[in-house]
Design a protein around this motif. Structure first.
Motif, PDB file in Angstrom:
ATOM      1  N   CYS A 122      14.944  21.492  73.815  1.00 54.43           N
ATOM      2  CA  CYS A 122      15.010  22.027  75.173  1.00 54.43           C
ATOM      3  C   CYS A 122      16.386  21.778  75.779  1.00 54.43           C
ATOM      4  CB  CYS A 122      13.902  21.443  76.050  1.00 54.43           C
ATOM      5  SG  CYS A 122      13.925  19.657  76.185  1.00 54.43           S
ATOM      6  N   VAL A 123      16.652  22.512  76.838  1.00 54.79           N
ATOM      7  CA  VAL A 123      17.904  22.385  77.574  1.00 54.79           C
ATOM      8  C   VAL A 123      17.616  21.631  78.863  1.00 54.79           C
ATOM      9  CG1 VAL A 123      19.687  23.656  78.829  1.00 54.79           C
ATOM     10  CG2 VAL A 123      18.887  24.485  76.596  1.00 54.79           C
ATOM     11  N   VAL A 124      18.396  20.575  79.112  1.00 50.71           N
ATOM     12  CA  VAL A 124      18.225  19.762  80.320  1.00 50.71           C
ATOM     13  C   VAL A 124      19.582  19.708  81.014  1.00 50.71           C
ATOM     14  CG1 VAL A 124      17.465  17.566  81.265  1.00 50.71           C
ATOM     15  CG2 VAL A 124      16.482  18.392  79.114  1.00 50.71           C
ATOM     16  N   ARG A 125      19.692  20.372  82.155  1.00 51.33           N
ATOM     17  CA  ARG A 125      20.975  20.466  82.855  1.00 51.33           C
ATOM     18  C   ARG A 125      20.900  19.749  84.194  1.00 51.33           C
ATOM     19  NH1 ARG A 125      21.242  26.936  81.860  1.00 51.33           N
ATOM     20  NH2 ARG A 125      21.883  26.902  79.656  1.00 51.33           N
ATOM     21  N   GLY A 126      21.869  18.882  84.435  1.00 49.29           N
ATOM     22  CA  GLY A 126      22.011  18.269  85.754  1.00 49.29           C
ATOM     23  C   GLY A 126      20.850  17.393  86.155  1.00 49.29           C
ATOM     24  N   VAL A 127      20.303  16.614  85.229  1.00 52.35           N
ATOM     25  CA  VAL A 127      19.142  15.784  85.537  1.00 52.35           C
ATOM     26  C   VAL A 127      19.543  14.605  86.428  1.00 52.35           C
ATOM     27  CG1 VAL A 127      19.405  14.422  83.407  1.00 52.35           C
ATOM     28  CG2 VAL A 127      17.189  14.512  84.558  1.00 52.35           C
ATOM     29  N   ASP A 128      18.664  14.266  87.361  1.00 53.18           N
ATOM     30  CA  ASP A 128      18.861  13.126  88.256  1.00 53.18           C
ATOM     31  C   ASP A 128      17.862  12.048  87.864  1.00 53.18           C
ATOM     32  OD1 ASP A 128      19.172  11.278  90.280  1.00 53.18           O
ATOM     33  OD2 ASP A 128      19.071  12.736  91.908  1.00 53.18           O
ATOM     34  N   LEU A 129      18.383  10.900  87.414  1.00 55.21           N
ATOM     35  CA  LEU A 129      17.544   9.773  87.007  1.00 55.21           C
ATOM     36  C   LEU A 129      17.693   8.586  87.954  1.00 55.21           C
ATOM     37  CD1 LEU A 129      18.248   9.893  83.156  1.00 55.21           C
ATOM     38  CD2 LEU A 129      16.096  10.507  84.274  1.00 55.21           C
ATOM     39  N   SER A 130      18.202   8.816  89.133  1.00 52.38           N
ATOM     40  CA  SER A 130      18.493   7.721  90.058  1.00 52.38           C
ATOM     41  C   SER A 130      17.251   6.876  90.323  1.00 52.38           C
ATOM     42  CB  SER A 130      19.019   8.267  91.393  1.00 52.38           C
ATOM     43  OG  SER A 130      20.161   9.057  91.195  1.00 52.38           O
ATOM     44  N   GLY A 131      17.338   5.591  90.008  1.00 51.97           N
ATOM     45  CA  GLY A 131      16.242   4.678  90.299  1.00 51.97           C
ATOM     46  C   GLY A 131      15.025   4.835  89.417  1.00 51.97           C
ATOM     47  N   ALA A 132      15.124   5.672  88.388  1.00 52.48           N
ATOM     48  CA  ALA A 132      13.983   5.874  87.498  1.00 52.48           C
ATOM     49  C   ALA A 132      13.832   4.686  86.562  1.00 52.48           C
ATOM     50  CB  ALA A 132      14.148   7.158  86.703  1.00 52.48           C
ATOM     51  N   ARG A 133      12.614   4.493  86.057  1.00 52.23           N
ATOM     52  CA  ARG A 133      12.333   3.464  85.049  1.00 52.23           C
ATOM     53  C   ARG A 133      11.836   4.158  83.787  1.00 52.23           C
ATOM     54  NH1 ARG A 133       8.221  -0.369  87.801  1.00 52.23           N
ATOM     55  NH2 ARG A 133       7.752   1.500  89.027  1.00 52.23           N
ATOM     56  N   LEU A 134      12.510   3.898  82.677  1.00 51.78           N
ATOM     57  CA  LEU A 134      12.248   4.599  81.435  1.00 51.78           C
ATOM     58  C   LEU A 134      11.791   3.629  80.353  1.00 51.78           C
ATOM     59  CD1 LEU A 134      14.064   6.552  83.089  1.00 51.78           C
ATOM     60  CD2 LEU A 134      15.161   7.210  80.954  1.00 51.78           C
ATOM     61  N   ALA A 135      10.810   4.062  79.566  1.00 52.15           N
ATOM     62  CA  ALA A 135      10.361   3.308  78.400  1.00 52.15           C
ATOM     63  C   ALA A 135       9.982   4.300  77.314  1.00 52.15           C
ATOM     64  CB  ALA A 135       9.169   2.419  78.752  1.00 52.15           C
ATOM     65  N   ASP A 136      10.634   4.186  76.160  1.00 51.42           N
ATOM     66  CA  ASP A 136      10.368   5.088  75.045  1.00 51.42           C
ATOM     67  C   ASP A 136      10.523   6.548  75.454  1.00 51.42           C
ATOM     68  OD1 ASP A 136       9.616   3.276  72.795  1.00 51.42           O
ATOM     69  OD2 ASP A 136       8.070   2.656  74.228  1.00 51.42           O
ATOM     70  N   VAL A 137      11.638   6.841  76.104  1.00 51.97           N
ATOM     71  CA  VAL A 137      11.977   8.215  76.482  1.00 51.97           C
ATOM     72  C   VAL A 137      12.958   8.746  75.437  1.00 51.97           C
ATOM     73  CG1 VAL A 137      13.074   9.693  78.202  1.00 51.97           C
ATOM     74  CG2 VAL A 137      11.566   7.826  78.931  1.00 51.97           C
ATOM     75  N   ASP A 138      12.539   9.739  74.685  1.00 48.28           N
ATOM     76  CA  ASP A 138      13.310  10.241  73.551  1.00 48.28           C
ATOM     77  C   ASP A 138      14.036  11.523  73.944  1.00 48.28           C
ATOM     78  OD1 ASP A 138      14.345  10.925  71.114  1.00 48.28           O
ATOM     79  OD2 ASP A 138      12.499  10.543  69.993  1.00 48.28           O
ATOM     80  N   LEU A 139      15.346  11.402  74.100  1.00 44.19           N
ATOM     81  CA  LEU A 139      16.182  12.528  74.496  1.00 44.19           C
ATOM     82  C   LEU A 139      16.908  13.163  73.317  1.00 44.19           C
ATOM     83  CD1 LEU A 139      17.676  10.788  77.640  1.00 44.19           C
ATOM     84  CD2 LEU A 139      16.273  12.842  77.725  1.00 44.19           C
ATOM     85  N   ARG A 140      16.692  12.649  72.117  1.00 46.38           N
ATOM     86  CA  ARG A 140      17.471  13.098  70.960  1.00 46.38           C
ATOM     87  C   ARG A 140      17.273  14.574  70.649  1.00 46.38           C
ATOM     88  NH1 ARG A 140      15.408   8.878  66.628  1.00 46.38           N
ATOM     89  NH2 ARG A 140      13.475   9.363  67.788  1.00 46.38           N
ATOM     90  N   GLY A 141      16.111  15.118  70.965  1.00 40.21           N
ATOM     91  CA  GLY A 141      15.833  16.501  70.627  1.00 40.21           C
ATOM     92  C   GLY A 141      16.341  17.510  71.629  1.00 40.21           C
ATOM     93  N   ALA A 142      16.951  17.047  72.719  1.00 40.04           N
ATOM     94  CA  ALA A 142      17.483  17.981  73.720  1.00 40.04           C
ATOM     95  C   ALA A 142      18.711  18.677  73.152  1.00 40.04           C
ATOM     96  CB  ALA A 142      17.827  17.241  75.005  1.00 40.04           C
ATOM     97  N   SER A 143      18.683  19.996  73.096  1.00 40.65           N
ATOM     98  CA  SER A 143      19.823  20.730  72.557  1.00 40.65           C
ATOM     99  C   SER A 143      21.008  20.715  73.508  1.00 40.65           C
ATOM    100  CB  SER A 143      19.414  22.176  72.243  1.00 40.65           C
ATOM    101  OG  SER A 143      18.913  22.821  73.401  1.00 40.65           O
ATOM    102  N   GLU A 144      20.726  20.506  74.794  1.00 42.19           N
ATOM    103  CA  GLU A 144      21.777  20.345  75.808  1.00 42.19           C
ATOM    104  C   GLU A 144      21.305  19.289  76.792  1.00 42.19           C
ATOM    105  OE1 GLU A 144      23.732  22.888  79.491  1.00 42.19           O
ATOM    106  OE2 GLU A 144      23.092  23.982  77.692  1.00 42.19           O
TER     107      GLU A 144
END
Length: 223
Positions: A164-186
């Motif tokens: 998938c394509v993910v453009r301009g994501v805002d992660l401010s203050g987010a809490r992540l656990a086991d979030v896999d971004l490797r498959g993002a084509s952008e």
């Protein structure tokens, strides 16, 4: 988790939606706190409808218009939303559990404060997705385009981005656990690079994000 010297990322559990034989909905518009069970909503104009607090169990919404539909605090369980479209759909505080969202075309959809559990978002395009303060567990974004999604203050656990394509994501203050971004084509991070602890990226993505990471750390890179 480390196994045989390699980091093991927990995979998201996908929904297993098996709808019963559905009955076509012919009841007109939606109702606040409505109870919908085993129904198919197909090719309907639900723009501006008020379904606040409604419950959709074993339902399918196919090719429906949802512009400005009010569905805050609605509950979708064991449901399929296919080919839905609309701008400004309000799903704030909603619950989506065991849901497939397929080939959606949405803009400015409000899901802040919502809970998503075992949700598959496959295909389609969603602009300005608002998931601030939401809780996502076992969510897969696959083959879709997300433009400026906002995960500010959200909690993400076992979330995958595949092809998938993910453009301009805002992660401010987010809490992540086991979030896999490797498959993002952008992958483009607009804000919140400091919240990426708990995410997994590829070597190529690390190279692309290096200037952003350096700026966050106050590093100067000189020849």
């Amino acid at each position: 988790m480390v196994r045989n010297g390699q980091v093991k990322v927990k995979e998201a559990r996908r929904p297993e939606v098996r709808l019963p034989e559905l009955v076509a909905w012919d009841g007109g518009g939606l109702e606040p706190d409505g109870d919908y069970d085993g129904l198919e909503f197909a090719d309907l104009d639900l723009a501006g409808e008020d379904g606040v607090g409604a419950r959709f169990m074993d339902c399918a919404l196919r090719r429906c218009a949802l512009d400005e539909a009010r569905l805050s605090k609605a509950r979708f369980m064991d449901a399929v939303l296919e080919g839905v479209r609309g701008v400004g759909t309000n799903l704030s505080g909603a619950l989506l559990r065991d849901v497939e969202l397929v080939d959606a075309r949405l803009g400015g959809v409000q899901l802040h404060g919502s809970v998503l559990e075992r949700v598959l978002v496959r295909g389609g395009k969603i602009d300005y997705l608002n998931l601030r303060m939401a809780r996502l567990r076992d969510v897969v974004f696959e083959g879709c385009v997300l433009v400026e999604p906002d995960f500010g203050g959200a909690v993400l656990e076992r979330v995958e981005f595949r092809d998938c394509v993910v453009r301009g994501v805002d992660l401010s203050g987010a809490r992540l656990a086991d979030v896999d971004l490797r498959g993002a084509s952008e992958l483009g991070i607009a804000r919140g690079v400091d919240a990426m602890s708990g995410a997994v990226i590829s070597h190529g993505q690390l190279f692309e994000l290096a200037p952003l990471l350096a700026a966050h750390l106050g590093l100067r890179v000189l020849e």
